[in-house]
Design a protein around this motif. Structure first.
Motif, short mmCIF file in Angstrom:
data_model
loop_
_atom_site.label_atom_id
_atom_site.label_comp_id
_atom_site.label_asym_id
_atom_site.label_seq_id
_atom_site.Cartn_x
_atom_site.Cartn_y
_atom_site.Cartn_z
N LEU A 1 -8.69 71.90 51.03
CA LEU A 1 -9.14 71.98 49.64
C LEU A 1 -10.61 71.62 49.40
CD1 LEU A 1 -6.21 70.72 47.39
CD2 LEU A 1 -7.31 72.94 47.34
N PRO A 2 -11.12 70.49 49.91
CA PRO A 2 -12.51 70.16 49.58
C PRO A 2 -13.50 71.17 50.13
CG PRO A 2 -11.57 68.52 51.08
CD PRO A 2 -10.47 69.44 50.68
N ALA B 1 -20.28 66.43 43.82
CA ALA B 1 -20.18 65.21 44.62
C ALA B 1 -19.94 65.54 46.09
CB ALA B 1 -19.06 64.32 44.08
N LEU B 2 -18.99 66.43 46.35
CA LEU B 2 -18.68 66.80 47.74
C LEU B 2 -19.87 67.44 48.43
CD1 LEU B 2 -15.09 68.26 47.28
CD2 LEU B 2 -15.71 66.14 48.49
N THR C 1 -13.71 60.98 40.01
CA THR C 1 -12.62 61.96 40.07
C THR C 1 -11.32 61.27 40.47
OG1 THR C 1 -14.08 63.81 40.60
CG2 THR C 1 -11.78 64.04 41.25
N LEU C 2 -11.39 60.45 41.51
CA LEU C 2 -10.18 59.76 41.99
C LEU C 2 -9.60 58.82 40.95
CD1 LEU C 2 -11.42 59.16 45.61
CD2 LEU C 2 -9.45 60.60 44.95
N ALA C 3 -10.44 58.29 40.07
CA ALA C 3 -9.97 57.38 39.03
C ALA C 3 -9.10 58.08 37.99
CB ALA C 3 -11.16 56.72 38.33
N VAL D 1 -7.73 64.92 49.36
CA VAL D 1 -7.71 65.58 50.67
C VAL D 1 -9.01 65.30 51.43
CG1 VAL D 1 -7.67 67.83 51.85
CG2 VAL D 1 -6.06 67.36 50.00
N TYR D 2 -10.14 65.21 50.72
CA TYR D 2 -11.40 64.88 51.37
C TYR D 2 -11.31 63.51 52.05
CZ TYR D 2 -16.33 63.88 52.09
OH TYR D 2 -17.54 63.55 52.66
N LEU D 3 -10.69 62.53 51.39
CA LEU D 3 -10.52 61.22 52.00
C LEU D 3 -9.69 61.31 53.27
CD1 LEU D 3 -9.89 58.91 48.90
CD2 LEU D 3 -12.05 59.43 50.05
#
Length: 196
Positions: free
Chosen positions: A21-22, A75-76, A97-99, A132-134
């Motif tokens: 995804l990212p 950001a990515l 975003t994660l928040a 998914v990036y994490l």
């Protein structure tokens, strides 16, 4: 009478599909022989991306979804290229975003369940992309790569056994590089520059 198939307008025009995804979100911007493209800026582009990413049934095609994805893509992009915003600001943007979401663990009737909850449905696609990036960073940050063609901006996750994949696609950039090298060897000079 229109004789083109109805799905032709909804086909994903990008040269590289199916990345995590990212990277798939980053690959919504690409360059080819006709110039630079941005899938998310074209009419219907968000719906195409949501469908290609397998999110059409869970994330709405709304301005909120688009805004969340564009912020996450910015950001990515900075994080994988170390360009643009500073890394600290890019981390803050991804953390923003994660928040907007969380994973909730439940005991359901069939056993353990994991449910993703976001503030609103418009944040679901962006949150999943950031999450998914994490995971990619945990699994192998060094496998997140840019195509070796300097004119190509596409990104991929190298899943090859030896970790030596260089091209977004052997059919596109890889073959063009091979053709150019062959031409240079046999002609004694630079070959045709037909790279996307």
């Amino acid at each position: 009478m229109n004789t083109q198939p109805a799905q032709a307008a909804d086909a994903d025009p990008r040269p590289l599909l199916g990345e995590p995804l990212p990277l798939d979100l980053l690959n919504t911007r690409w360059t080819d022989d006709s110039g630079a493209h941005d899938l998310l800026e074209r009419p219907g582009g968000l719906a195409i991306w949501l469908s290609s990413a397998g999110l059409a049934d869970v994330a709405p095609d709304t301005q909120e979804t688009l805004g969340a994805l564009l912020a996450t893509r910015t950001a990515l992009s900075s994080l994988v290229t170390s360009e643009g915003y500073g890394l600290e600001r890019s981390r803050e943007m991804l953390n923003d975003t994660l928040a907007h979401g969380r994973v909730r663990h439940l005991l359901g009737t069939e056993g353990p369940e994991t449910v993703v909850e976001t503030d609103t449905p418009g944040w679901l696609a962006a949150w999943r992309t950031a999450e998914v990036y994490l995971r990619l960073l945990e699994e192998g940050a060094d496998r997140i790569r840019k195509c070796a063609n300097p004119d190509c901006r596409l990104r991929f996750y190298d899943t090859s056994r030896n970790g030596r994949r260089r091209w977004c696609s052997m059919a596109a950039c890889g073959n063009r590089a091979k053709t150019r090298r062959h031409y240079e060897r046999h002609q004694g000079g630079p070959g045709p520059d037909r790279i996307h």
